[in-house]
Design an enzyme around this catalytic site. Structure first.
Site, PDB file in Angstrom:
ATOM      1  N   GLU A   1       7.747  41.591   5.108  1.00 25.80           N
ATOM      2  CA  GLU A   1       6.493  41.021   4.631  1.00 25.80           C
ATOM      3  C   GLU A   1       6.138  41.459   3.222  1.00 25.80           C
ATOM      4  O   GLU A   1       6.462  42.576   2.800  1.00 25.80           O
ATOM      5  CB  GLU A   1       5.339  41.444   5.546  1.00 25.80           C
ATOM      6  CG  GLU A   1       5.421  40.950   6.963  1.00 25.80           C
ATOM      7  CD  GLU A   1       4.241  41.388   7.816  1.00 25.80           C
ATOM      8  OE1 GLU A   1       4.157  40.947   8.973  1.00 25.80           O
ATOM      9  OE2 GLU A   1       3.393  42.170   7.316  1.00 25.80           O
TER      10      GLU A   1
ATOM     11  N   TYR B   1      -2.848  45.574   9.145  1.00 29.75           N
ATOM     12  CA  TYR B   1      -1.793  44.611   8.820  1.00 29.75           C
ATOM     13  C   TYR B   1      -0.899  44.274  10.014  1.00 29.75           C
ATOM     14  O   TYR B   1       0.121  43.615   9.851  1.00 29.75           O
ATOM     15  CB  TYR B   1      -1.020  45.104   7.590  1.00 29.75           C
ATOM     16  CG  TYR B   1      -1.903  44.974   6.373  1.00 29.75           C
ATOM     17  CD1 TYR B   1      -1.877  43.841   5.581  1.00 29.75           C
ATOM     18  CD2 TYR B   1      -2.856  45.956   6.081  1.00 29.75           C
ATOM     19  CE1 TYR B   1      -2.751  43.687   4.508  1.00 29.75           C
ATOM     20  CE2 TYR B   1      -3.733  45.810   5.016  1.00 29.75           C
ATOM     21  CZ  TYR B   1      -3.676  44.676   4.237  1.00 29.75           C
ATOM     22  OH  TYR B   1      -4.554  44.519   3.190  1.00 29.75           O
TER      23      TYR B   1
ATOM     24  N   HIS C   1      12.166  55.234   8.901  1.00 32.58           N
ATOM     25  CA  HIS C   1      10.863  54.781   8.415  1.00 32.58           C
ATOM     26  C   HIS C   1       9.985  55.890   7.834  1.00 32.58           C
ATOM     27  O   HIS C   1       8.894  56.175   8.317  1.00 32.58           O
ATOM     28  CB  HIS C   1      10.114  54.061   9.547  1.00 32.58           C
ATOM     29  CG  HIS C   1      10.896  52.940  10.152  1.00 32.58           C
ATOM     30  ND1 HIS C   1      10.497  52.278  11.299  1.00 32.58           N
ATOM     31  CD2 HIS C   1      12.075  52.357   9.787  1.00 32.58           C
ATOM     32  CE1 HIS C   1      11.385  51.342  11.603  1.00 32.58           C
ATOM     33  NE2 HIS C   1      12.359  51.383  10.689  1.00 32.58           N
TER      34      HIS C   1
ATOM     35  N   GLN D   1      16.968  57.717   6.941  1.00 34.52           N
ATOM     36  CA  GLN D   1      16.312  57.111   5.784  1.00 34.52           C
ATOM     37  C   GLN D   1      15.475  58.112   4.991  1.00 34.52           C
ATOM     38  O   GLN D   1      14.869  57.758   3.977  1.00 34.52           O
ATOM     39  CB  GLN D   1      15.434  55.945   6.245  1.00 34.52           C
ATOM     40  CG  GLN D   1      16.227  54.829   6.907  1.00 34.52           C
ATOM     41  CD  GLN D   1      15.334  53.796   7.589  1.00 34.52           C
ATOM     42  OE1 GLN D   1      14.114  53.828   7.486  1.00 34.52           O
ATOM     43  NE2 GLN D   1      15.950  52.872   8.308  1.00 34.52           N
TER      44      GLN D   1
ATOM     45  N   TYR E   1      15.976  44.012  17.246  1.00 30.98           N
ATOM     46  CA  TYR E   1      17.322  43.857  16.698  1.00 30.98           C
ATOM     47  C   TYR E   1      18.271  43.226  17.713  1.00 30.98           C
ATOM     48  O   TYR E   1      19.246  42.570  17.346  1.00 30.98           O
ATOM     49  CB  TYR E   1      17.864  45.212  16.240  1.00 30.98           C
ATOM     50  CG  TYR E   1      17.156  45.746  15.009  1.00 30.98           C
ATOM     51  CD1 TYR E   1      17.242  45.077  13.796  1.00 30.98           C
ATOM     52  CD2 TYR E   1      16.399  46.911  15.069  1.00 30.98           C
ATOM     53  CE1 TYR E   1      16.588  45.555  12.672  1.00 30.98           C
ATOM     54  CE2 TYR E   1      15.755  47.399  13.949  1.00 30.98           C
ATOM     55  CZ  TYR E   1      15.852  46.716  12.753  1.00 30.98           C
ATOM     56  OH  TYR E   1      15.204  47.194  11.640  1.00 30.98           O
TER      57      TYR E   1
END
Length: 366
Positions: free
Chosen positions: A242, A252, A148, A84, A263
């Protein structure tokens, strides 16, 4: 033979129940216009004062699109293009016309250890070349994990720059530890200095740039056009994507609280709420894999002013979220099935522009 049939039936049923489908209705009363063709992963884009565009391609290219022509910008920083990670977001300084600063986030291999981590850089554009490059923040330590990296960038009304970094696939250490990078929203002065009122500047060993923590992988961030609050969205695991409103120093919750599961379907926490941890404004289950985010603040779309638009990578549509009293009360699919929606911006003309993987950038028409 009977045994095989039973096995097949079990597999089919398992597939049906394991692969939850998005139930948002499709809105067909809109169309689109192709603006920039033939892009691979247009991770971010921004408009220059002359209404031309700068577009980041994840592989490590910046494209200048002007008058129908694409020019590749030279001297772009080398990116760690893995999983990513790659070349990520791009925005202009609010006073770009005076100072010329462009801000980008990207996965960088600079520093110790193998692999890479997210960096924030500013630079200027001279002709078709990036010059005066300054790395304002580089997260550490590097890791070869491909998950991420985040990452979005915004400026607030006071001129602070905010950017997000995902927890880099290390959920058990990074997001809840303010002495470590990853799983955070960061705030800096536009030149990279640490604001003296950042929430953790006086905490021993804390990363002083941290503004909020307990995040998984935020790939959307925008200023609300009326309240001026910072809104983000982030990827959950299986379920639990979210939307959050970001406040200084707040936690958070990831991965202590979540509305998602692993998963594989197994649970990693029994908690969805805990004292001292913020609740999301909205969450998706099943996950839509959100990327890109914009409010509609113009009058170009009748009945949609004030709506929040969120790209879905997983289900390949633009999620049109109707907001009332700080809550999402209705969702519908726009640009359904056109491709993985990676980036969303409202242009200077008031129209919404959407970056779609393996397609390009389209303008939303209603």
């Amino acid at each position: 033979m009977l045994f095989r049939k039973k096995v097949m039936i079990v597999i089919v049923l398992f597939t049906v129940f394991a692969c939850a489908q998005d139930k948002n209705p499709v809105n067909t009363k809109h169309s689109y216009e192709m603006v920039v063709k033939d892009l691979n992963i247009p991770w971010g884009f921004t408009f220059l004062p002359d209404n031309s565009m700068l577009i980041t391609e994840k592989e490590g290219k910046i494209i200048h699109f002007k008058n129908g022509n694409k020019t590749e910008i030279k001297n772009v920083p080398k990116v760690y293009n893995r999983g990513q990670g790659g070349l990520l977001d791009i925005v202009l300084h609010p006073n770009y016309s005076e100072n010329g600063w462009i801000y980008i986030t990207y996965a960088s291999s600079e520093g110790e250890d193998n692999g890479g981590h997210t960096a924030l850089m500013r630079a200027k554009l001279k002709g078709n070349t990036l010059v005066e490059q300054q790395v304002l923040y580089k997260a550490s330590p590097n890791t070869t994990k491909g998950q991420h990296f985040g990452s979005r960038i915004i400026f607030d009304d006071q001129g602070y720059v905010y950017f997000t970094i995902g927890e880099r696939g290390n959920r058990d250490e990074n997001p809840q530890d303010i002495t470590r990078d990853g799983g955070k929203v960061y705030r800096l002065h536009d030149d990279g200095r640490i604001p003296i009122d950042n929430p953790f500047v006086n905490e021993p060993n804390a990363r002083k740039a941290i503004f909020s923590y307990g995040h998984r992988n935020p790939q959307g961030m925008v200023i609300h056009p009326e309240t001026r609050d910072i809104w983000t969205h982030e990827h959950g695991p299986k379920g639990g994507d979210e939307i959050n409103i970001i406040k200084a120093g707040k936690n958070y919750g990831w991965p202590v609280i979540s509305y998602g599961v692993n998963y594989s379907g197994t649970s990693f926490t029994e908690l969805t709420k805990k004292e001292g941890m913020e609740q999301p404004l909205h969450y998706w289950d099943p996950s839509i894999a959100p990327s890109g985010m914009a409010f509609i603040s113009s009058d170009k779309y009748k009945g949609w002013k004030g709506n929040l638009l969120v790209g879905s990578l997983k289900f390949q549509y633009l999620d049109n979220c109707y907001i009332k009293d700080g809550k999402v009360i209705k969702e519908e699919r726009l640009l359904d099935g056109l491709g993985r929606v990676r980036s969303v911006n409202q242009g200077p003309d008031g129209y919404i522009y959407v970056g779609i993987e393996n397609l390009g950038i389209v303008k939303l028409i209603k």
